[in-house]
Scaffold this active site. Structure first.
Site, PDB file in Angstrom:
ATOM      1  N   GLY A 191       6.750 -42.460  49.164  1.00  0.00           N
ATOM      2  CA  GLY A 191       5.661 -41.905  49.964  1.00  0.00           C
ATOM      3  C   GLY A 191       6.072 -41.249  51.267  1.00  0.00           C
ATOM      4  N   SER A 192       7.285 -40.715  51.360  1.00  0.00           N
ATOM      5  CA  SER A 192       7.716 -40.133  52.633  1.00  0.00           C
ATOM      6  C   SER A 192       6.952 -38.844  52.968  1.00  0.00           C
ATOM      7  CB  SER A 192       9.230 -39.904  52.653  1.00  0.00           C
ATOM      8  OG  SER A 192       9.611 -38.929  51.721  1.00  0.00           O
ATOM      9  N   LEU A 206       4.547 -38.372  39.620  1.00  0.00           N
ATOM     10  CA  LEU A 206       5.353 -38.066  38.442  1.00  0.00           C
ATOM     11  C   LEU A 206       4.576 -38.030  37.133  1.00  0.00           C
ATOM     12  CD1 LEU A 206       8.610 -40.010  39.348  1.00  0.00           C
ATOM     13  CD2 LEU A 206       8.050 -37.609  39.737  1.00  0.00           C
ATOM     14  N   LYS A 207       3.311 -37.694  37.209  1.00  0.00           N
ATOM     15  CA  LYS A 207       2.514 -37.509  35.985  1.00  0.00           C
ATOM     16  C   LYS A 207       1.909 -36.113  36.020  1.00  0.00           C
ATOM     17  CE  LYS A 207       0.280 -40.653  33.828  1.00  0.00           C
ATOM     18  NZ  LYS A 207       0.895 -41.242  32.670  1.00  0.00           N
ATOM     19  N   HIS A 216       7.482 -29.174  45.436  1.00  0.00           N
ATOM     20  CA  HIS A 216       8.587 -29.228  44.478  1.00  0.00           C
ATOM     21  C   HIS A 216       9.907 -28.965  45.207  1.00  0.00           C
ATOM     22  CE1 HIS A 216      10.419 -29.175  40.541  1.00  0.00           C
ATOM     23  NE2 HIS A 216      11.114 -28.123  40.946  1.00  0.00           N
ATOM     24  N   ASP A 263       4.415 -26.680  37.393  1.00  0.00           N
ATOM     25  CA  ASP A 263       5.078 -25.902  38.447  1.00  0.00           C
ATOM     26  C   ASP A 263       4.886 -24.396  38.308  1.00  0.00           C
ATOM     27  OD1 ASP A 263       6.053 -28.224  39.712  1.00  0.00           O
ATOM     28  OD2 ASP A 263       7.807 -28.259  38.420  1.00  0.00           O
TER      29      ASP A 263
END
Length: 184
Positions: free
Chosen positions: A15-16, A79-80, A98, A139
């Protein structure tokens, strides 16, 4: 769009980038509030969230987003792949970050250190960060902002990832500021 937009942040890890946005809000750099943090797993970054939901049920997630009156969704290390029904409910209001210069080194399965290793394997001299709106293809949505990061001769995937992440923290804040400003 009204000021003080409501954001939902989706995470799968530490979570950065979420913290970068949260700190920018607290510092008055972003006129918004984080209504909820959503994860598909017990992500480390959830410990910083006041309101959170762990779910892989996208009907439950959509209901939560509607109940919270969310204006924008930020995919910050999530990541889904979002299903069509979520994307259609928030057209041009889902922002992804990204760790490369799209259209290079992106798409399904390209995340984390895999991206940086691919950059090194290809012999690139520059990489970077891209923010974009999400559409149904991984993306491939309209690009919002990009910033370059030089690849050093001595770089490993880990060292490159660290430098790229620093740029991500800055670029996600600039992106949210830009999108919210342009929506007024």
């Amino acid at each position: 769009m009204k000021s003080n937009s409501k954001l939902a942040v989706f995470i799968s890890g530490r979570g950065s980038n979420y913290l970068a946005v949260k700190n920018a809000i607290e510092e008055g750099k972003i006129d918004a509030e984080i209504s909820i943090v959503i994860s598909n797993c017990n992500a480390e970054g959830l410990e910083f969230a006041d309101r959170k939901l762990v779910s892989n049920d996208f009907d439950e997630i959509l209901n939560t987003l509607k109940r919270e009156e969310v204006d924008y969704i930020l995919l910050l290390g999530y990541l889904k792949i979002l299903p069509k029904k979520v994307i259609e409910a928030y057209p041009n209001r889902i922002i992804n970050i990204h760790p490369s210069l799209i259209p290079s080194f992106c798409g399904k399965g390209m995340h984390g250190e895999k991206v940086h290793q691919a950059v090194l394997d290809r012999g690139c001299k520059v990489t970077g960060v891209t923010t974009h709106f999400v559409n149904e293809e991984a993306d491939a949505g309209p690009i919002i902002l990009q910033e370059c990061v030089k690849v050093e001769d001595k770089d490993t995937a880990k060292s490159l990832a660290k430098r790229v992440l620093e740029v991500e923290h800055e670029l996600i804040v600039k992106t949210v500021q830009k999108v919210l400003e342009e929506s007024k």
